[in-house]
Scaffold this motif. Sequence first.
Motif, short mmCIF file in Angstrom:
data_model
loop_
_atom_site.label_atom_id
_atom_site.label_comp_id
_atom_site.label_asym_id
_atom_site.label_seq_id
_atom_site.Cartn_x
_atom_site.Cartn_y
_atom_site.Cartn_z
N ASN A 8 42.28 35.22 33.24
CA ASN A 8 44.19 35.42 32.97
C ASN A 8 44.72 34.62 34.21
OD1 ASN A 8 43.03 35.16 30.00
ND2 ASN A 8 43.79 37.80 30.48
N GLN A 9 45.13 33.13 34.35
CA GLN A 9 46.27 33.24 35.46
C GLN A 9 47.72 34.11 35.16
OE1 GLN A 9 47.44 29.35 36.43
NE2 GLN A 9 48.77 29.04 36.73
N THR A 38 49.49 27.14 42.88
CA THR A 38 48.45 28.04 42.09
C THR A 38 47.13 28.24 42.11
OG1 THR A 38 50.24 25.60 40.96
CG2 THR A 38 47.68 26.24 39.48
N PRO A 39 47.19 29.56 41.46
CA PRO A 39 45.88 30.22 41.68
C PRO A 39 45.05 29.62 41.10
CG PRO A 39 47.45 31.49 40.03
CD PRO A 39 48.55 30.49 40.44
N LEU A 40 43.95 29.12 42.51
CA LEU A 40 42.64 29.08 42.15
C LEU A 40 41.55 29.18 40.87
CD1 LEU A 40 41.57 29.33 45.87
CD2 LEU A 40 42.30 27.42 44.87
N SER A 41 40.72 28.49 40.38
CA SER A 41 40.46 29.03 39.35
C SER A 41 38.97 30.02 39.33
CB SER A 41 39.45 27.32 39.08
OG SER A 41 38.74 26.75 39.64
N SER A 42 38.24 29.48 40.40
CA SER A 42 37.45 30.87 40.74
C SER A 42 38.66 32.26 40.94
CB SER A 42 37.08 29.98 42.46
OG SER A 42 37.34 29.68 43.59
N SER A 85 45.34 33.05 45.40
CA SER A 85 43.89 34.48 44.69
C SER A 85 44.06 34.78 43.57
CB SER A 85 43.62 34.96 46.00
OG SER A 85 44.81 36.02 46.30
N ASN A 86 45.66 34.53 42.83
CA ASN A 86 45.56 35.46 41.38
C ASN A 86 45.65 36.74 41.64
OD1 ASN A 86 45.68 34.57 38.77
ND2 ASN A 86 44.03 35.48 37.76
N GLY A 87 46.03 37.35 43.13
CA GLY A 87 45.91 39.09 42.56
C GLY A 87 45.06 39.60 43.26
N LEU A 88 43.57 38.59 43.91
CA LEU A 88 42.49 39.37 43.88
C LEU A 88 42.87 40.09 46.00
CD1 LEU A 88 39.16 39.98 44.24
CD2 LEU A 88 39.00 36.82 45.41
N LEU A 89 43.82 39.14 46.41
CA LEU A 89 43.33 39.19 47.75
C LEU A 89 45.49 39.97 47.31
CD1 LEU A 89 42.62 37.20 50.12
CD2 LEU A 89 40.99 38.88 49.18
#
Length: 315
Positions: A293-294, A281-285, A244-248
Motif C-alpha cells: 500500500n502507498q 511519490t513512493p517508489l513501486s519497489s 521509500s514508503n517508510g522503508l527508511l
Amino acid sequence: MTAQTIPVLDLKDFNSAGDSSQRVAFVSALGDALADLGFFALVNHGIEQRLIDTAYGTAEAFFALPESTKMQYAIAQMKGQRGFTQFGKEHAKDSAAPDLKEFWHLGREKLTAHPVSYPENLWPKEVPQFRPVMSALFEQLETCASQLMQACAQYLQQPSDFFSTQVAEGQTILRIIHYPPVSADAIPASQRAAPHEDINLITLLCEATTPGLELLQPNGDWLPVQTTPGQIIVDTGDMLQSLSNGLLKSTTHRVVNPTSSRNRRFSMPFFVHPRPEFDLTPLSSCIEKTGGNQLFPAQTAEEYLQQRLKEIGLA
C-alpha cells in the motif's frame, strides 16, 4: 571515551576500489541502519577535523555579536532560508513552545545549470573568516553526502546516480546553530530542540560541542547519541522516508536542555535536499517491500518543503 550508542559505519568501505564486497557490505549496513533506527555514525568521512573546529570558532564569533548587529541579517522575505534566524523564532512541527536556539543558514555558493534561482547567501561582514570557512565546510560535507546518497540509491535498487544528480543542484542547507545557556525565565515547555523529524533526504551532523541529541526508540524510550570526536551523525529525513514508503525511517529526535544553566552548545547540521521538482511519490519497489500500500502522497520536494516551513514557523 563513552561508546557510541548507534551503528558506526566507515566510508572507506564504500570507497574501497579493490574490494567490491566491502562496498556491498557498506550499502547493506547503511540501509539496514536507516531502516531500523534511522540513524548511524560515520567515520573516515573526509571532513577535516581542523575545518570543523575552525567553523565552530567562527560561529562563536558571530553569535557573540550584539543582537542588533545579528538582526541586520534576518531578512523576512528569505523565510529563514539564508542568513540569521533569531532566538525563539523556530518551533517543532507539533510544539507551540519555541526552541531555545538561534541559527544561520547558508546554501551552495557555486552556480548550477538548474533553472530555479536559489537565494544568494548572506555573509556577516563583522566576521570576515565566516564566508571562506563555512563555504569550505559546505563543499566537504556535500562531497560526503553525494557518496552516501549513491549508497542509498544502491540499497533501494536504483541507478547509482538516482539521487546524486539531484542533490548536486538541490536546495541543500548548512545550518549553524547556537544554543545559549538556558535562562531562568525560559518557558518551561521549551527545549533546545523539541521532538521533531528532519524535512530533507538525509542529514549530516558534525559532532556538536556538547551532548544533548537523543532519538526516540520504538519502545518510547529516548536514546542519547554520543558526541564522539571524528564522527559525523547521519539520519533519514522525511523526504527519503516518503520516497521509500517508510522503508527508511525518519526518526523523531530532540536536543535536551543541559543540567548546567551555564552550558552553551553549538552544532552544524547539513540538510541534504534534492532539486525542487524532485518527485517524492513512493517508489513501486518500496511499496512492494512495505506491504503493498502507498503510505505517502504524491508531491514534489518543493511542495513538501513549503508545507513544512509553515509548520515550523519559518514561512
